[in-house]
Design an enzyme around this catalytic site. Structure first.
Site, PDB file in Angstrom:
ATOM      1  N   GLY A   1       5.883   1.635  10.992  1.00 58.20           N
ATOM      2  CA  GLY A   1       5.796   1.542   9.531  1.00 58.20           C
ATOM      3  C   GLY A   1       6.494   2.678   8.812  1.00 58.20           C
ATOM      4  N   GLU A   2       6.682   3.795   9.496  1.00 61.77           N
ATOM      5  CA  GLU A   2       7.184   4.972   8.794  1.00 61.77           C
ATOM      6  C   GLU A   2       8.494   5.523   9.338  1.00 61.77           C
ATOM      7  OE1 GLU A   2       3.176   6.925   7.168  1.00 61.77           O
ATOM      8  OE2 GLU A   2       3.013   6.021   9.123  1.00 61.77           O
TER       9      GLU A   2
ATOM     10  N   GLY B   1       0.835  -1.195   0.000  1.00 64.95           N
ATOM     11  CA  GLY B   1       0.000   0.000   0.000  1.00 64.95           C
ATOM     12  C   GLY B   1       0.869   1.243   0.000  1.00 64.95           C
ATOM     13  N   PHE B   2       1.571   1.448   1.118  1.00 62.60           N
ATOM     14  CA  PHE B   2       2.480   2.592   1.289  1.00 62.60           C
ATOM     15  C   PHE B   2       1.712   3.912   1.243  1.00 62.60           C
ATOM     16  CE2 PHE B   2       4.613  -0.791  -1.196  1.00 62.60           C
ATOM     17  CZ  PHE B   2       5.337  -1.342  -0.157  1.00 62.60           C
TER      18      PHE B   2
ATOM     19  N   ASN C   1       6.738  -7.566  17.782  1.00 62.75           N
ATOM     20  CA  ASN C   1       7.312  -8.730  17.103  1.00 62.75           C
ATOM     21  C   ASN C   1       8.610  -8.296  16.420  1.00 62.75           C
ATOM     22  OD1 ASN C   1       8.005 -10.831  15.393  1.00 62.75           O
ATOM     23  ND2 ASN C   1       5.908 -11.208  14.681  1.00 62.75           N
TER      24      ASN C   1
ATOM     25  N   LYS D   1      10.705  -9.664  14.709  1.00 63.86           N
ATOM     26  CA  LYS D   1      10.969 -10.207  13.378  1.00 63.86           C
ATOM     27  C   LYS D   1      10.268  -9.381  12.298  1.00 63.86           C
ATOM     28  CE  LYS D   1      11.530 -14.788  11.528  1.00 63.86           C
ATOM     29  NZ  LYS D   1      11.478 -16.185  11.946  1.00 63.86           N
ATOM     30  N   THR D   2       8.960  -9.186  12.455  1.00 60.98           N
ATOM     31  CA  THR D   2       8.232  -8.406  11.456  1.00 60.98           C
ATOM     32  C   THR D   2       8.590  -6.923  11.569  1.00 60.98           C
ATOM     33  OG1 THR D   2       6.339  -8.351  12.967  1.00 60.98           O
ATOM     34  CG2 THR D   2       6.296  -9.997  11.231  1.00 60.98           C
TER      35      THR D   2
ATOM     36  N   ARG E   1       7.445  -0.173  22.670  1.00 60.30           N
ATOM     37  CA  ARG E   1       7.540  -1.627  22.757  1.00 60.30           C
ATOM     38  C   ARG E   1       7.440  -2.238  21.366  1.00 60.30           C
ATOM     39  NH1 ARG E   1       3.045  -4.678  26.322  1.00 60.30           N
ATOM     40  NH2 ARG E   1       4.164  -6.595  26.863  1.00 60.30           N
TER      41      ARG E   1
ATOM     42  N   GLY F   1       4.357   2.272  16.869  1.00 60.19           N
ATOM     43  CA  GLY F   1       4.192   2.084  15.423  1.00 60.19           C
ATOM     44  C   GLY F   1       5.508   2.307  14.711  1.00 60.19           C
TER      45      GLY F   1
END
Lengths: 194, 745
Positions: B711-712, B243-244, B638, B640-641, B635, B709
């Site tokens: 993602g960015e 998506g991004f 995961n 790994k991901t 925190r 978060g």
């Protein structure tokens, strides 16, 4: 102000070619079907045979998402027409393994988190299988180079590399033990385990 | 001994088997019976109007059903608000096939619907359309003076706040730098092309398989535009091939597929081509100016950051480009400005770390220049200007371990061995450069709903209509649910991407882990309370007087904290209830109330990036050979991901710095490199060592889970660090992204 007409350069009256029948062996199963001759192998798989594991990312041979194996060799299925492959033996991602019975590459991709969105993944895995079949890549740098026909927009490249290297290492395919430069140094090659 | 403590443990993706075996189905892969195919015709002109559509020949082809265009689209919703989606900017949203007017190049002007994909594509290719072209304006550099401050309209957009007196700060500075920066437009280009498969169920009832980052956003849009009820417009999006940001707003293939399905009363699929992936939102072409000044002790006496970005003629796309510059460093005198210039292009769209990715390029290159002018090491310079509280909002940070990012990143990288002089390191014919930069990103939480249900076999099913664009949502929600109710991860299934599920926000802004994670946690806790009540109903229950705080859920059991031998198996409680399953949802209220409370803390994630480049002295080719990215994001659910998210961000940063640009030919007003061969992104051979560090950061204020978060934030500073490293290698300062060979010669 100027007028622009959008039309094909060599404008002929629209007409349709006759369909043709094709016979393919896909994942060890024989398929007979009839398609228009301009149907790519990719669209034949996805739209006519419901084998949607093979992905369409560009339709122009630029991204590798549609990679399948024909007689064990990797090929962009968007760059070949189904009718050109009459009689061919094709392996798609569905033929390499199933969620219940994964191939070593498929398992390594999970263990190394070698994907995120998963859309380029079937193509990456088929391409990696083709790379193993070729037996040409012996070093990390060669694997990176020979996997560069498969784009991954999520940027999972380091993990794709380490997943493939793990499978090659287990099969004793790595010739050169020079220092690894991606996906962590070799001691960190093992996936992070829970 | 078995443990059900999953949060914080590296865990394989639960959706992994489906993705590696090719059984995960994306929007264009639902082969419903009697499907028709739509193929989009895109405008070759950037501005003007359609004067004629010669559809007769095409319609005469056997198997062609219809050519949709502005000439035959039925009357739809009238008001702009019906076309506004959850994340629409201010203005008047584009309406596909609405009128003869062409507003931008590659605008969809017709949809050809036929029995097969091949036929629809052929018919679209021979469809003749006449246009009257008028002059267009697409060059931002010629329209800087027209730029004006954007109006409001987009949720969350606040104009940048200046403070102090920059003019005085600039005057009193003993060292100063001032420069202009720019980057071109960029397109998200997720690997999966946008597509929608609409399954016609009769009587205007649809199952809509859409490529989106928010099923509910797509549902709202088609309900409003086509007058459908919620029941008629079920949107499903279980897998999204990247998506991004591109899937934040409903894209036009959704409109077209639903239109064709309703009109033809058939199931219809519309897929965009890779070329058409350049026909909607993008990271806008942005020009920036930064001026910095320091006092004798190296503290910043003034920061000035000004940006001008493009937007469309019909909407004001806004993003926070300059605001971060008033927040990340300590400075009394800050002057910020942000303007938009309207051009004949499509409205830009949030793209991974929108605004911050752009702004951090200018600020962090300027910081490197400033450090040099002040005679300080770039890390030391940033430490001297460390912001201990958020001066922009005048609030304390809920947590900020950026200092640890600098220290741990620098140590791992070996930064102490850096010779500050440019062109001081080489290996054969390659010049070696080390550069660093950093960034800051919001930690937001949105209201979200989740439902948890435990069946009599002891299997927990949790649902929230969120999305997983590759971020790992499936996996982390499964971990949270399993740990909360003390079940083995194999006994938990998390489901998302369906408007029949409890509502969740669009997946964006790095808020899914905190928002949906909190909802999942609370739904499972609510289910836990039901299970306790059930336990209390048992004869001579050991739990008779226990409150929820007196019990714990471990290893598939409910037990007393003070006496763990007093335990009952959860599935036995369901069986004892006589119900097939016990269910609970999280309460809506706290999320909503939280939104209304004034903020007490400034909540952000931070990072510091260290980069090594090798530049061929004769050829100017640049290789990013080593990257260390240290991230403080609360925190890590995961590792790994999460690591994969940051690896991907680094690849994006390398791409922004060295490759990525949608090149506009202003004569046509069109992006000329609109394909994967000419729009360059990194391939495997371009990527070398990437090290990800998550510094330890505890935060009990940001949300119950303590997550910020990721993602960015990992993208920030990467492109600037690369440019800074290129300067260190070559002595050439490049402020115009991407840094390419011609800019080094």
């Amino acid at each position: 102000m100027s007028t622009v007409i959008q039309k094909p350069l060599d404008h002929q009256p629209p007409s349709l070619p006759p369909t043709q029948s094709v016979r393919l062996t896909i994942n060890s199963q024989e398929s007979h079907f009839t398609v228009a001759p301009w149907t790519t192998l990719l669209d034949a798989l996805r739209e006519h045979l419901d084998l949607t594991g093979t992905k369409k990312g560009c339709d122009h041979g630029q991204c590798g998402a549609c990679t399948v194996l024909i007689d064990g060799k990797r090929i962009n299925s968007c760059l070949t027409l189904a009718v050109m492959r009459d009689g061919a033996d094709i392996t798609t991602i569905e033929g390499l393994g199933t969620p219940e019975n994964l191939s070593p590459l498929q398992q390594a991709f999970i263990d190394h988190d070698a994907f995120q969105c998963g859309y380029c993944t079937p193509g990456q895995i088929c391409s990696a299988q083709g790379l193993l079949n070729e037996g040409k890549a012996k070093t990390e740098a060669e694997v990176r180079e020979l996997m560069s026909g498969n784009l991954c927009r999520c940027g999972a490249y380091p993990n794709i590399l380490s997943a493939i290297m793990e499978v090659m290492d287990k099969d004793g395919l790595i010739m050169d033990t020079k220092e690894w430069s991606a996906g962590g140094a070799k001691p960190e090659m093992d996936p992070i385990n829970s | 001994m078995m443990t059900t403590d999953y949060i914080g443990k590296p865990t394989n993706r639960v959706d992994g088997p489906a993705k590696v075996a090719g059984t995960a189905k994306y929007a264009a892969e639902f082969n419903v019976p009697n499907l028709l195919y739509g193929y989009v015709v895109s405008s070759p002109i950037a501005k003007g109007k359609i004067t004629k559509i010669n559809a007769e020949e095409v319609l005469a082809l056997p198997g062609v059903h219809k050519v949709f265009s502005h000439e035959n689209v039925p009357s739809l919703a009238w008001f702009d608000r019906s076309y506004k989606d959850d994340v629409a900017p201010g203005g008047s949203p584009f309406r596909p096939l609405h009128s003869a007017e062409v507003k931008y190049s590659q605008q969809p002007v017709a949809l050809v619907v036929a029995d097969t994909f091949e036929l629809a594509r052929y018919a679209a290719s021979v469809l003749e359309i006449e246009y009257e072209q008028t002059a267009h304006e697409t060059d931002l550099s010629k329209h800087i003076d027209d730029a004006r401050e954007p109006g409001g309209g987009k949720t969350g957009y606040k104009p940048p706040k200046s403070r102090g007196n920059f003019g005085r700060g600039w005057e009193q500075g003993v060292a100063k730098v001032e420069a202009n920066f720019q980057h071109g437009a960029q397109h998200h280009n997720p690997m999966e092309n946008f597509a929608t498969t609409v399954e016609w169920l009769g009587d205007k009832s649809l199952n809509v398989y859409d490529k989106t980052q928010g099923a509910f956003n797509s549902q709202q849009y088609i309900m409003k535009v086509f007058g459908l009820s919620k029941d008629q417009a079920r949107v499903i999006s279980k897998y999204t091939g990247g998506g991004f940001g591109s899937g934040l707003r409903p894209q036009y293939q959704l409109f077209l597929a639903v239109l064709a399905s309703l009109e033809l009363e058939r199931s219809v699929r519309v897929s965009l081509t890779r070329q058409q992936m350049f026909s909607f939102g993008h990271r806008p072409h942005t020009l920036q100016h930064v001026a910095l000044a320091t006092n004798a002790d190296g503290s910043l006496s003034g920061i000035n950051h000004f940006a001008v970005a493009e937007t469309s003629q019909f909407e004001d796309f806004t993003e926070n480009v300059v605001g971060w510059s008033g927040m990340i460093y300590d400075c009394k005198n800050v002057k910020l400005g942000y303007r938009l210039s309207k051009l004949d292009v499509y409205t830009p769209l949030d793209m991974r770390a929108p605004g911050a990715a752009s702004g951090s390029i200018a600020l962090e290159i300027a910081m490197d220049e400033m450090a040099e002018a002040a005679g300080l090491d770039p890390v030391e310079f940033r430490l001297r200007n460390y912001a201990d509280y958020d001066q922009e909002q005048n609030l304390p940070f809920s947590s900020k371990k950026l200092r640890d990012c600098y220290h741990e990143g620098a140590t791992k990288f070996g930064w102490a061995n850096r010779n500050p002089a440019p062109r001081s390191m080489r290996q054969g014919n390659r010049l070696i450069g080390w550069g660093m930069a950093g960034g800051i990103w919001d930690s937001a939480t949105q209201p979200a709903q989740a439902k948890a249900s435990l069946d009599a076999d002891g299997h927990l099913r949790v649902q929230s209509g969120s999305n997983d664009i590759g971020t790992g949502t499936y996996t982390i929600m499964t971990q949270i649910a399993a740990e909360t109710l003390g079940l083995p991860i194999e006994a938990v299934t998390f489901e998302l991407g369906d408007t029949l599920m409890p509502e969740a926000p669009v997946q964006g802004g790095s808020w899914t882990a905190s928002s949906v994670g909190t909802a999942v946690r609370k739904a499972c806790q609510a289910l836990g309370e039901k299970l306790l009540k059930q336990a209390q109903k048992m004869d001579e229950s050991a739990f008779a007087d226990a409150t929820i705080d007196d019990v714990q859920f471990v290893n598939g059991q409910l037990r007393l904290r003070t006496d763990p031998d007093q335990a009952v198996v959860l599935r036995d409680l369901v069986q004892a209830s006589g119900e097939p399953r016990l269910e609970a949802e999280n309460s809506k209220l706290p999320g909503m109330l939280g939104m209304l409370k004034p903020a007490q803390y400034s909540m952000h994630a931070h990072n510091a990036v260290f980069v090594e480049v090798q530049v061929d002295e004769e050829l100017g080719t640049i290789h990013v050979t080593r990257v260390v990215n240290a991230v403080a994001a609360g925190r890590i659910l995961n590792p790994k991901t999460a690591r994969s998210q940051v690896l991907g961000s680094v690849v994006w940063g390398i791409s922004m710095a060295l490759m990525e640009e949608s090149v506009m030919d202003h004569r046509f007003g069109r992006y000329m490199n609109h394909n994967y061969a000419e729009y360059h992104i990194p391939v495997n051979a371009d990527i070398h060592d990437i090290d990800v560090i998550f510094v330890h950061e505890e935060d009990d204020k940001v949300n119950e889970l303590g997550v910020k978060g990721i993602g960015e934030v990992g993208l920030l500073g990467v492109a600037a660090a690369i440019s800074n490293a290129v300067y260190h290698a070559t002595g050439k300062r490049v402020r115009d992204m991407p840094v390419m060979i011609d800019k080094l010669l």
